[in-house]
Design a protein around this motif. Sequence first.
Motif, PDB file in Angstrom:
ATOM      1  N   PRO A 180      12.239  42.074  80.413  1.00 18.75           N
ATOM      2  CA  PRO A 180      12.412  41.142  79.237  1.00 18.75           C
ATOM      3  C   PRO A 180      11.640  39.719  79.554  1.00 18.75           C
ATOM      4  CG  PRO A 180      14.606  42.046  79.603  1.00 18.75           C
ATOM      5  CD  PRO A 180      13.764  42.478  80.843  1.00 18.75           C
ATOM      6  N   VAL A 181      12.137  39.266  80.658  1.00 14.72           N
ATOM      7  CA  VAL A 181      11.519  37.933  80.733  1.00 14.72           C
ATOM      8  C   VAL A 181      10.009  38.081  81.196  1.00 14.72           C
ATOM      9  CG1 VAL A 181      11.428  35.958  82.527  1.00 14.72           C
ATOM     10  CG2 VAL A 181      13.655  37.267  82.229  1.00 14.72           C
ATOM     11  N   LEU A 182       9.497  39.032  81.803  1.00 16.98           N
ATOM     12  CA  LEU A 182       8.131  39.204  81.934  1.00 16.98           C
ATOM     13  C   LEU A 182       7.377  39.349  80.587  1.00 16.98           C
ATOM     14  CD1 LEU A 182       6.179  39.605  84.513  1.00 16.98           C
ATOM     15  CD2 LEU A 182       6.243  42.100  84.040  1.00 16.98           C
ATOM     16  N   ARG A 183       7.914  39.918  79.538  1.00 17.22           N
ATOM     17  CA  ARG A 183       7.343  40.453  78.225  1.00 17.22           C
ATOM     18  C   ARG A 183       7.465  39.041  77.476  1.00 17.22           C
ATOM     19  NH1 ARG A 183       9.513  45.698  75.501  1.00 17.22           N
ATOM     20  NH2 ARG A 183       8.443  44.785  73.767  1.00 17.22           N
ATOM     21  N   PHE A 184       8.492  38.200  77.634  1.00 14.54           N
ATOM     22  CA  PHE A 184       8.589  37.068  76.861  1.00 14.54           C
ATOM     23  C   PHE A 184       7.407  36.112  77.262  1.00 14.54           C
ATOM     24  CE2 PHE A 184      10.758  32.999  75.777  1.00 14.54           C
ATOM     25  CZ  PHE A 184      10.538  33.134  74.463  1.00 14.54           C
TER      26      PHE A 184
END
Lengths: 340, 265
Positions: A180-184
Amino acid sequence: MSTYSLSDGLASGAPRTSRAPLLATWIRESGVGVLASITWSAFGLSCLWWEDVGDWSRTHSLGIAAFVIAAVALFGTVGADYLGSAGKALRKRAPWLVALGAFLTLWEVATAKLAWLPLPFFPPPQAIIEVYTDDLPKLLDSVFASVKLQLGGYLIGATVGFLTGVSIGWSRAVGYWVHPVLRFIGPLPATAWLPIAFFTFPSSWSASTFLIALATGFPVTVLTWSGVASVSNAYYDVARTLGAKPSFLVLKVAIPAALPHVFVGLFMGLGSSFAVLVVAEMIGVKAGLGWYLQWAQGWAAYANMYAALIVMSLLCSGAITLLFSIRDRLLVWQKGTVKW
Amino acid sequence: MVATALAEAVTHPAAGAALDIEQVSHAFDIDGIELPVLSDVSISVEPGEFVALLGPSGCGKSTLLRLVAGLDKPKAGRLREDEERIKHPHPSRVVVFQDPTLFPWRSVWDNVALGLEAQGILKSQRQRVDDALDLVGLSSFRNAYPHQLSGGMAQRVALARALVNDPKILILDEPLGKLDSLTRITMQAELVSLWQRKAFTTLLVTHDAEEALVLANRVIVFSERPAHVKADIRVDRPYPRHRGDPYLADLRRQILGLLGLDATW
């Protein structure tokens, strides 16, 4: 060559063909070289024939150099058979020499001689040569600063991206938290961080390193991850039945299998990190080619800008060539890879 | 105990192990629906036996092999190698799959060395890799990469990669299924001679009744999924066997009958 047909036998029996092909072969092999020597001579002449409309100190030397290149092109291609591989390489590049000579002639005439192009913005070739001879120390300092910044940021970004990618691809728990961090954060252009980075980091150098690392890290992470995730289960089954432990599965199965993807990521990361490097140097860092460009523009030194641009392009292209040659060395087992 | 076992392994080249499959049942979960694949399968294999498992496509033979290899755990029942419960994969039970699945980034030699490297004993036993390559006749291709090999050569490398570990049980999951018929016949003969020399226990999954009869001591015929043992046929003929042998032809007719294919004979 090895196929034999009836007409071959007939043709060799006819004497009329024996002379014409000789001339044709000579024209095909050396004609382009002669043409190249003509266009470069034209460039030399264009330098020396007329007076410059401006005040440039290297016009004469440039003209001489053009004639030297014309001579090399002529003797190099005509005598290529005696020059081994260097002659062969020269012959192969002769069409490019023709085009380059023609382009330089046109450029010289259009700027320094007839001023068809508005002058301060379109400097002639000799003005750029002048930058290389007279402003070399400053240019070299800039090159050194840029390479240092780029190399540091890129190596950090590539290493972190690779390790993150392998971890996400391998461990479900890591994937749960990091994905999720990467996607954000990942899709955000690294340059958007510029204003924040420059006042949160202790120095503009560390801020730029961080941004370059960020720009590199995202594509490397995603492609390493997808590479590891797409490794066929059959490879793991084979390795497990042969007694492989988990560390072996990661280091000797997952990573080598993912390496072609990793290199795509490294390539993409290199491209986006160049963009960040130049912007960072233009905005915050007081050194490097980006800064040099900005500085030259401030002084309306347009020849310096073109000179820096050419150096920059050579460096970026060189970096990609280096990356590709490392890839070719590591991935010899692949067939049909793209030649850079 | 471990030390003596190790000493034995080093001094004696591996001979076959006994394999006991006891009331094994297995099922797959597909989107929450349980799909039974094996139902109450019991087979007892003597050390050094060559057993062919024959059955309709998709009946669960390959699943049974994965259980024997220790790659999956059965839902019910037990598998034992020489009285020892099979829980994990172990290099004493090596699988050769239908696809050679060679690692494309490794040369032929490095592919064969895989097992020894994974077990951390490659440095002291490099000779075994050379021997295994000799055994399958591919010494001259040691530096080639897998994409440079033909299908038959790739499968030979896969065989060498298995044999270098001196397995006690060699598990063959249709290893000749994708080869052309000439290569196939040659490799069948090679398999028999390797098995006779090394005396490992062999489990062979195949679709081909003739292949089973030319190679195996015992042919076990499975039913449709969920697979259970339909017949256990002993093939008492000396090697090398001939395809035209009337005894084998008779067995073949029986087997095809069991598989519901009488009409095609």
